[in-house]
Design a protein around this motif. Structure first.
Motif, short mmCIF file in Angstrom:
data_model
loop_
_atom_site.label_atom_id
_atom_site.label_comp_id
_atom_site.label_asym_id
_atom_site.label_seq_id
_atom_site.Cartn_x
_atom_site.Cartn_y
_atom_site.Cartn_z
N HIS A 96 0.85 -1.40 -0.03
CA HIS A 96 -0.03 0.05 -0.02
C HIS A 96 0.95 1.27 -0.07
N THR A 97 2.03 1.30 0.69
CA THR A 97 2.90 2.50 0.84
C THR A 97 3.33 2.88 -0.55
N GLY A 98 3.49 1.61 -1.52
CA GLY A 98 4.13 1.97 -2.87
C GLY A 98 3.21 2.83 -3.52
N THR A 99 1.65 3.08 -3.12
CA THR A 99 0.81 3.69 -4.04
C THR A 99 0.87 5.22 -3.52
N GLN A 100 1.71 5.48 -2.84
CA GLN A 100 1.91 7.03 -2.42
C GLN A 100 3.33 7.37 -2.71
N ARG A 101 3.41 8.27 -3.65
CA ARG A 101 4.59 8.70 -4.32
C ARG A 101 5.43 9.29 -3.45
N LEU A 102 6.77 9.29 -3.78
CA LEU A 102 7.69 10.01 -2.83
C LEU A 102 7.34 11.76 -2.61
N VAL A 103 7.55 12.09 -1.60
CA VAL A 103 7.52 13.42 -1.00
C VAL A 103 8.73 14.08 -0.82
N ARG A 104 9.44 13.52 0.28
CA ARG A 104 10.94 13.78 0.48
C ARG A 104 11.34 12.82 1.65
N ASN A 105 12.69 12.68 1.70
CA ASN A 105 13.43 12.01 2.66
C ASN A 105 13.24 12.47 4.03
N LEU A 106 13.08 11.52 5.19
CA LEU A 106 13.21 12.19 6.51
C LEU A 106 14.57 12.48 7.00
N THR A 107 14.66 13.37 7.86
CA THR A 107 16.01 13.89 8.17
C THR A 107 16.38 13.16 9.64
N PRO A 108 17.49 13.16 10.06
CA PRO A 108 17.85 12.33 11.26
C PRO A 108 16.91 12.55 12.47
N ASP A 109 16.60 14.03 12.61
CA ASP A 109 15.78 14.21 13.90
C ASP A 109 14.39 13.52 13.87
N GLU A 110 13.79 13.67 12.30
CA GLU A 110 12.67 12.90 12.28
C GLU A 110 12.45 11.43 12.36
N ILE A 111 13.43 10.90 11.98
CA ILE A 111 13.66 9.26 11.98
C ILE A 111 13.78 9.03 13.58
N LEU A 112 14.71 9.34 14.41
CA LEU A 112 14.94 9.27 15.57
C LEU A 112 13.70 9.75 16.49
N GLY A 113 13.15 10.81 16.03
CA GLY A 113 12.07 11.42 16.96
C GLY A 113 10.90 10.58 16.82
N GLN A 114 10.73 9.35 15.92
CA GLN A 114 9.66 8.30 15.98
C GLN A 114 9.98 7.62 17.04
N VAL A 115 11.43 7.35 17.47
CA VAL A 115 11.94 6.32 18.55
C VAL A 115 11.65 6.98 19.75
N LEU A 116 11.81 8.21 19.77
CA LEU A 116 11.65 9.21 21.10
C LEU A 116 10.22 9.16 21.59
N VAL A 117 9.35 9.49 20.58
CA VAL A 117 7.86 9.65 20.95
C VAL A 117 7.18 8.27 21.38
N ALA A 118 7.52 7.31 20.82
CA ALA A 118 7.36 5.97 21.11
C ALA A 118 7.67 5.57 22.63
N ARG A 119 8.97 5.89 22.83
CA ARG A 119 9.28 5.57 24.20
C ARG A 119 8.60 6.54 25.17
N ASP A 120 8.35 7.77 24.75
CA ASP A 120 7.37 8.81 25.68
C ASP A 120 6.27 8.03 25.95
N ARG A 121 5.47 7.70 24.89
CA ARG A 121 4.27 7.49 24.94
C ARG A 121 3.89 6.00 25.68
N LEU A 122 4.97 5.31 25.74
CA LEU A 122 4.92 3.84 26.38
C LEU A 122 5.41 4.12 27.65
N GLY A 123 5.90 5.26 28.19
CA GLY A 123 6.42 5.42 29.44
C GLY A 123 7.68 4.69 29.70
#
Length: 409
Positions: A157-184
């Motif tokens: 399904h992701t392949g039906t959404q064409r590329l917009v842009r690359n994520l930056t290091p803070d945006e990639i790592l930010g996913q990990v940090l939010v998950a850890r926030d959210r999960l305590g």
């Protein structure tokens, strides 16, 4: 019943406990993020706001601890940093988390988050999806590397959404940090409302670069983010618990092993070039013989560091016992595990999932040949969080915006 929280609506946002951090903030306009910078990058940032050279090492250590051990997203919580320096940092930089605009919780406990990021040349803010899968004794975070994807794999399904842009290091790592926030999942951190608090250990134990995008088409940013995530004095994820999945960008595979030293997964899905050209079109550029040669030469490859080959089970397409025998022959000599993935349906898909009995027969044949061949249990299907189902609503970047981004405007 799955649960959806519309976090774009302030009334539906979980209210943090007193003194707790909200993971819902967004970086302020014009302020670069310190998240994702290595120690040298943090030193340069401190140098830019006038921190003396003789203090840099100490101050970098303080920032690193607060960002990645304690998990704070507010400079004012850095108790052992002088107030004047905290003010200068806050004026010049951001450490805020990505904006979480939606959270869905599956009946099986899987969580899917929709994150929104600044445009950064895309013309308007962009969105990606990240998935957390709780399991017995561990929890896996499926992280995105791009907004959209260029590869157009026909079962994804992701392949039906064409590329917009690359994520930056803070945006990639930010996913990990939010998950850890959210999960305590940060030690000594106040528990946000609605978080799952671990009874022991940590909840985010594994990271897989298997979300939206092809990580090897965003190599430098992914490498930097994973280097910070695996640093033993911070988030401290073992490289043995970080897996990068590629559809087969052959020239970047040796570089991945040499410079990232993470576990490798190959999105295979077919045993002939003719079929793989259809299912995974990058095969037309890097056919199977080139891909498997790169796998055999992957740095550090051994029985203890096997390559995972992902194989989505498509009814009547690639699921015959002849396909299973050909798969075993194709991978001969490569220390490998073969993950069989029941196809996860999405609207408009031309494929069906193989019958369960056929998947088990396929797995039995592969197992008898000496390869571990687990059947991946579908998770989060009810919230479209399963493998191959991720997609956001961000639009393709305009050509002029892409050119401006590449020029650094």
């Amino acid at each position: 019943m799955s649960v959806t929280l519309d976090l774009a609506d302030p009334a539906s946002r979980p209210r943090p406990a007193a003194g707790a951090l909200s993971p819902l903030g967004a970086a302020g306009p014009g302020r670069p993020s310190l998240i994702g910078l290595d120690r040298e990058g943090l030193a340069e940032a401190l140098r830019e706001i006038g921190v003396p050279e003789k203090q840099l090492r100490m101050r970098v250590g303080q920032l690193w601890h607060w960002l990645y051990v304690r998990g704070v997203s507010d400079f004012d919580r850095m108790a052992n940093v002088a107030k004047d320096l905290r003010t200068r940092l806050a004026d010049a930089y951001s450490i805020a988390r990505p904006e979480m605009v939606d959270e869905q919780i599956s009946v099986d406990g899987t969580r899917k988050w929709l994150f929104r990021f600044d445009a950064k040349g895309a013309g308007r803010p962009v969105e990606i999806e990240t998935v957390y899968i709780p399991e017995e004794g561990r929890g896996t975070l499926c992280v995105s590397s791009q907004v959209g994807c260029t590869l157009t794999c026909t079962f994804c399904h992701t392949g039906t959404q064409r590329l917009v842009r690359n994520l930056t290091p803070d945006e990639i790592l930010g996913q990990v940090l939010v998950a850890r926030d959210r999960l305590g999942d940060f030690p000594d951190a106040a528990t946000p409302a609605g978080a799952i608090v671990p009874s022991e250990g940590r909840l985010v134990t594994n990271v897989v670069m298997m979300g939206m995008g092809e990580p090897l088409y965003n190599f430098d940013n992914v490498k930097q983010a994973l280097a910070v995530a695996s640093d033993g004095e911070g988030v401290s994820l073992s490289k043995r618990r970080i897996t990068l999945s590629t559809s087969g960008v052959v020239p970047m595979i040796p570089k991945t092993g040499a410079e990232m030293n993470v576990m490798l997964a190959i999105s295979l899905h077919a045993v002939t070039d003719e079929l793989r050209d259809v299912l995974v079109p990058i095969n037309k550029k890097y056919p199977l013989d080139e891909l498997l040669a790169a796998c055999r030469a992957y740095p550090g490859l051994s029985n203890a560091r096997r390559i995972t080959f992902e194989y989505v089970m498509l009814k009547g397409v690639n699921d015959s016992l002849a396909d299973a025998r050909a798969l075993v022959k194709l991978l001969r000599g490569i220390p490998a595990k073969i993950n069989l993935i029941p196809f996860n349906p999405w609207p408009g898909s031309p494929y069906e999932c193989s019958d369960w009995d056929q998947i088990e027969r396929f797995a039995d044949l592969v197992n008898e040949a000496g390869y571990a061949s687990p059947i991946r249990t579908p998770r989060g299907r009810d919230i479209f969080a399963a493998c191959g189902q991720l997609k956001s609503e961000s639009e393709r970047m305009k050509k002029t915006d892409r050119q401006a981004l590449e020029a650094g405007v």
